[in-house]
Design an enzyme around this catalytic site. Structure first.
Site, PDB file in Angstrom:
ATOM      1  CG  ASP A 161      -3.072  -6.129  -7.371  1.00 11.33           C
ATOM      2  OD1 ASP A 161      -2.951  -7.306  -6.943  1.00 11.33           O
ATOM      3  OD2 ASP A 161      -3.236  -5.190  -6.336  1.00 11.33           O
ATOM      4  CG  ASP A 179      -4.409 -12.011  -3.067  1.00 11.74           C
ATOM      5  OD1 ASP A 179      -3.935 -11.060  -3.436  1.00 11.74           O
ATOM      6  OD2 ASP A 179      -5.881 -12.458  -3.362  1.00 11.74           O
ATOM      7  NE  ARG A 199      -3.919  -2.330   0.459  1.00 11.96           N
ATOM      8  CZ  ARG A 199      -4.602  -2.922  -0.545  1.00 11.96           C
ATOM      9  NH1 ARG A 199      -4.435  -2.337  -1.748  1.00 11.96           N
ATOM     10  NH2 ARG A 199      -5.715  -3.704  -0.362  1.00 11.96           N
ATOM     11  CG  ASN A 207     -10.988 -10.229  -7.462  1.00  8.38           C
ATOM     12  OD1 ASN A 207     -11.586 -11.052  -7.844  1.00  8.38           O
ATOM     13  ND2 ASN A 207     -10.923  -9.109  -7.984  1.00  8.38           N
TER      14      ASN A 207
END
Length: 421
Positions: A153, A306, A66, A279
């Site tokens: 991504d 992930d 991030r 996801n």
């Protein structure tokens, strides 16, 4: 730095000491000696743990740190600490930051702030500018400046023409394209796997065919361009069969599965815990059975974390409105050990340490005399409860808080540093 590891069982298929209980003496970042009852040098750090196992450091193919732009969720430093606590000595970070990693300046930023840390950070660059799927990014410049691979991504490349160009462009410098297959015309705004659970909960589901159609497209494009491709986070039984057939036909394809898609199924979503919203979505028990078969027969090359940190507000909402993802760097290996009877500890280490590096064309560390120490210390059979206070990551979006885990990570040794429990 002088470290003596006592009575450790080595799990490393590339070591002549594989499956043996030995002492390991480390001096100046190198493994100096491996053997029985090594005499303790002066001023050395002695490491002893219950049922201690040692393997090459784990490597993760898919982690979001991030940074830059979303540092309240995670940053490079907290991401590194979380990775180390999970047994990872290397991580490939995702480019979906703000600004995104779509040029050499952003690659240089990640390399600079992570230089010399205990965990090796290898940034991936985006395939398209601003990760918008419309125009190729400056991939070659990023490659020259340290980008290890290219991916948008979880923003799957929807345009087949863009994917074809990306594969052709990367072929010129042996770059690697990574795509998570997901046809948004079939899955957009979904919250869960399409099936009985989504129907009973009244949530929009994402059908497995959304993944499978794009997977077939990417395989055909890799064949057409004679290029290599890595498929990230496959989740359905049919996807495993598609990849298996492609490999048999000589397609240059590798793939991984996220740890949560390996051990959780869509029935977990009945708890309405938004940490289960991921996801690709959690699929079915039948899908998991085929994924395990794929790991065992070599169809699926690797297991990834992930790792997707999300802040409290992003998850403290309805299932429809919640953001995708869960944190998993600190729990990935203990979770994998839940399947140790089906996969074996040797295979888990291969899928989480050796194969990820092979996919990225990196050297694979081994535990032998005269080599640099890149080690992961753990107990593969130690029950413990994960508490929120145990989590180093800035975000706490894990559905495993309060749950019993099977294996305990003691820490890592890498780059002349150690982080141990």
């Amino acid at each position: 730095m002088i470290i003596l590891i006592k009575s450790a069982k080595l799990i490393d298929i590339n070591s002549k000491f594989h499956n043996k209980v030995v002492d390991i003496l480390i001096k100046n970042n190198n493994i100096e000696k491996i053997g029985q009852n090594i005499k303790e040098p002066k001023n050395c750090k002695i490491i002893k743990y219950e049922n201690l196992h040692v393997s090459p450091g784990l490597f993760d193919l898919r982690a979001n740190f991030r940074d830059p732009g979303y540092e309240w969720k995670e940053d490079i430093n907290t991401g590194i600490k979380a990775a180390a606590k999970g047994g990872f000595t290397g991580v490939m970070t995702m480019p979906s930051t703000s600004p995104c990693i779509d040029n050499k300046t952003q690659i240089e930023y990640i390399k600079k702030i992570s230089f010399g840390k205990i965990v090796d950070i290898l940034p991936s660059g985006s395939i398209t500018k601003k990760i918008n799927g419309k125009e190729l990014s400056e991939m070659y410049d990023m490659y020259k400046n340290g980008a290890i691979a290219f991916t948008d991504d979880e923003n799957s490349i929807q345009d087949a023409g863009i994917m074809k160009l990306a594969l052709q462009h990367c072929k010129n410098f042996n770059g690697l394209i990574i795509n998570q297959p997901n046809d948004l015309s079939l899955s957009d705004n979904s919250s869960i796997n399409e099936g009985n659970t989504s129907t009973s909960l009244g949530l929009k589901g994402s059908p497995g065919i959304a993944e499978e159609i794009m997977l077939i497209r990417d395989i055909e494009l890799a064949k057409y361009t004679n290029s290599k491709i890595h498929i990230s986070c496959i989740s359905t039984a049919k996807s495993v069969k598609i990849v298996r057939k492609a490999k048999k036909n000589g397609v240059q394809i590798t793939c991984d599965v996220a740890i949560h898609n390996l051990i959780l199924d869509d029935s977990n979503c009945m708890e309405f815990n938004t940490c289960y919203k991921v996801n690709p979505p959690l699929r079915t028990k039948e899908d998991i059975r085929e994924i395990i078969k794929g790991l065992k027969d070599g169809t699926i090359d690797a297991i990834c974390s992930d790792h997707k940190p999300q802040d409290f507000d992003s998850k403290n909402t309805t299932f429809n409105e919640a953001s995708y993802g869960m944190i998993s760097l600190e729990s990935a290996f203990p979770l994998a050990c839940e399947l140790i009877d089906k996969l074996s500890i040797e295979l888990i280490i291969i899928k989480m340490a050796n194969s990820p590096r092979k996919i990225l064309n990196l050297s694979i560390p081994s535990i032998n005399e005269g080599v640099v120490a890149n080690l992961f210390l753990y107990n593969p059979n130690m029950n413990w409860i994960l508490k929120e206070s145990d989590i180093i990551s800035k975000s706490k979006n894990s559905p495993f808080i309060g749950k019993k885990l099977k294996a305990k990570v003691y820490g890592i040794i890498n780059n002349g540093k150690d982080q141990l429990a």
